[in-house]
Design a protein around this motif. Sequence first.
Motif, PDB file in Angstrom:
ATOM      1  N   GLU A  54      11.740 -38.086  -0.756  1.00  0.00           N
ATOM      2  CA  GLU A  54      11.441 -37.335   0.462  1.00  0.00           C
ATOM      3  C   GLU A  54       9.970 -37.420   0.868  1.00  0.00           C
ATOM      4  O   GLU A  54       9.634 -37.405   2.053  1.00  0.00           O
ATOM      5  N   ALA A  55       9.086 -37.539  -0.105  1.00  0.00           N
ATOM      6  CA  ALA A  55       7.650 -37.571   0.199  1.00  0.00           C
ATOM      7  C   ALA A  55       7.256 -38.812   0.994  1.00  0.00           C
ATOM      8  O   ALA A  55       6.208 -38.814   1.656  1.00  0.00           O
ATOM      9  N   LEU A  56       8.068 -39.864   0.954  1.00  0.00           N
ATOM     10  CA  LEU A  56       7.722 -41.095   1.655  1.00  0.00           C
ATOM     11  C   LEU A  56       8.095 -41.069   3.133  1.00  0.00           C
ATOM     12  O   LEU A  56       7.662 -41.926   3.901  1.00  0.00           O
ATOM     13  N   GLY A  57       8.887 -40.098   3.530  1.00  0.00           N
ATOM     14  CA  GLY A  57       9.244 -39.986   4.941  1.00  0.00           C
ATOM     15  C   GLY A  57       9.976 -41.197   5.485  1.00  0.00           C
ATOM     16  O   GLY A  57       9.660 -41.692   6.576  1.00  0.00           O
ATOM     17  N   LEU A  58      10.959 -41.691   4.737  1.00  0.00           N
ATOM     18  CA  LEU A  58      11.700 -42.869   5.190  1.00  0.00           C
ATOM     19  C   LEU A  58      12.432 -42.577   6.498  1.00  0.00           C
ATOM     20  O   LEU A  58      12.973 -41.486   6.698  1.00  0.00           O
ATOM     21  N   PRO A  59      12.487 -43.553   7.408  1.00  0.00           N
ATOM     22  CA  PRO A  59      13.174 -43.335   8.684  1.00  0.00           C
ATOM     23  C   PRO A  59      14.687 -43.422   8.528  1.00  0.00           C
ATOM     24  O   PRO A  59      15.187 -43.983   7.559  1.00  0.00           O
ATOM     25  N   TYR A  60      15.387 -42.864   9.491  1.00  0.00           N
ATOM     26  CA  TYR A  60      16.825 -43.080   9.579  1.00  0.00           C
ATOM     27  C   TYR A  60      17.045 -44.413  10.299  1.00  0.00           C
ATOM     28  O   TYR A  60      16.414 -44.687  11.313  1.00  0.00           O
ATOM     29  N   PHE A  61      17.918 -45.223   9.737  1.00  0.00           N
ATOM     30  CA  PHE A  61      18.170 -46.538  10.316  1.00  0.00           C
ATOM     31  C   PHE A  61      19.038 -46.412  11.553  1.00  0.00           C
ATOM     32  O   PHE A  61      20.139 -45.872  11.503  1.00  0.00           O
ATOM     33  N   ASP A  62      18.530 -46.914  12.677  1.00  0.00           N
ATOM     34  CA  ASP A  62      19.270 -46.914  13.935  1.00  0.00           C
ATOM     35  C   ASP A  62      19.450 -48.361  14.370  1.00  0.00           C
ATOM     36  O   ASP A  62      18.577 -48.945  15.013  1.00  0.00           O
ATOM     37  N   PRO A  63      20.573 -48.987  14.015  1.00  0.00           N
ATOM     38  CA  PRO A  63      20.765 -50.404  14.335  1.00  0.00           C
ATOM     39  C   PRO A  63      20.785 -50.682  15.823  1.00  0.00           C
ATOM     40  O   PRO A  63      20.357 -51.752  16.265  1.00  0.00           O
TER      41      PRO A  63
END
Length: 309
Positions: A138-147
């Motif tokens: 969670e600390a890395l703030g990964l994005p949600y993938f929107d193809p």
Amino acid sequence: MISRSGGGPDGGGTEFTAEGLAPVLAEACATAGFDAHGAEVLRLGSNAVYRLASSPVIVRIARDPSVLTEMGRAVNMARWLEAQDFPATRVPTSVAQPLVVGGLVVTFWESVQEREEYATVGELADLLRRLHWLEEPEALGLPYFDPLAKLAASLEALEGVSAEDRTYLEERAASLAKDYDRLDFVLPFGLTHGDANIGNVLHHRDGHAVLIDLDGFALAPREWDLILTAIYYDRYGWHSKAEYAEFVYRYGFDLMNWPGYETLADLRELMMVAWIGRQVTVSERSAAEFARRMRSLRTGEGRDEWSPF
């Protein structure tokens, strides 16, 4: 820490060739404490990739200067995966990165071995199964993938393709967007590599397989990490039946038996075609491949003639 030198946000007009990038490579290496003399060019495409002669280090210079945040996240992802003892490419601990030199984004990675030796499809399955067990960092703030957004951006950036081809791709994307929104994913949502294929798994010099190219990590349905291996076998013949069976056995799920497979395959395929389309102005090989793929999309034939990139 980011070092900025010369150039503007568009890369300062640097010619993206081995000769044009030589000053960028030299300055970046000097800033990071490495020697660029004798560096070997491994690839020159979306990124320029070099192997240093003086250190077991790979240098990556991105063609697109807007990927600074993305590459910073990739560096942090590498450090997090190392903390999880997950077999992936590492970054040198002594380097504060990414750097910006001449308006271009530069990152440094530990060399897996002295030559590129790709792992097996089965080893890819093992890595993905293990990766998909990891909890989201969670600390890395990964994005949600929107193809759909990613595809739209690729189509918007197309240059050097005919208006007819662009219109066809846009109409196909709009149709697939409706189908995609109706998909019922069955695998858990979570951490994904984003470009999981045999080209992104190398053998380490000590023999084990490692995952590379970490800049596409995102949160998404895990089906996205399985689709490339499936279509490489099913549509293009780049994997054998035995290789795909090994992949399914070792991962534990056959994506081709999922009702949404064809829609996901069509969408991922369209993203592949759009990516090649962005290279047509800089590579005759890419232009020829783009034309071949467009014919396949229109006719439904000839996919077994596609070349991997």
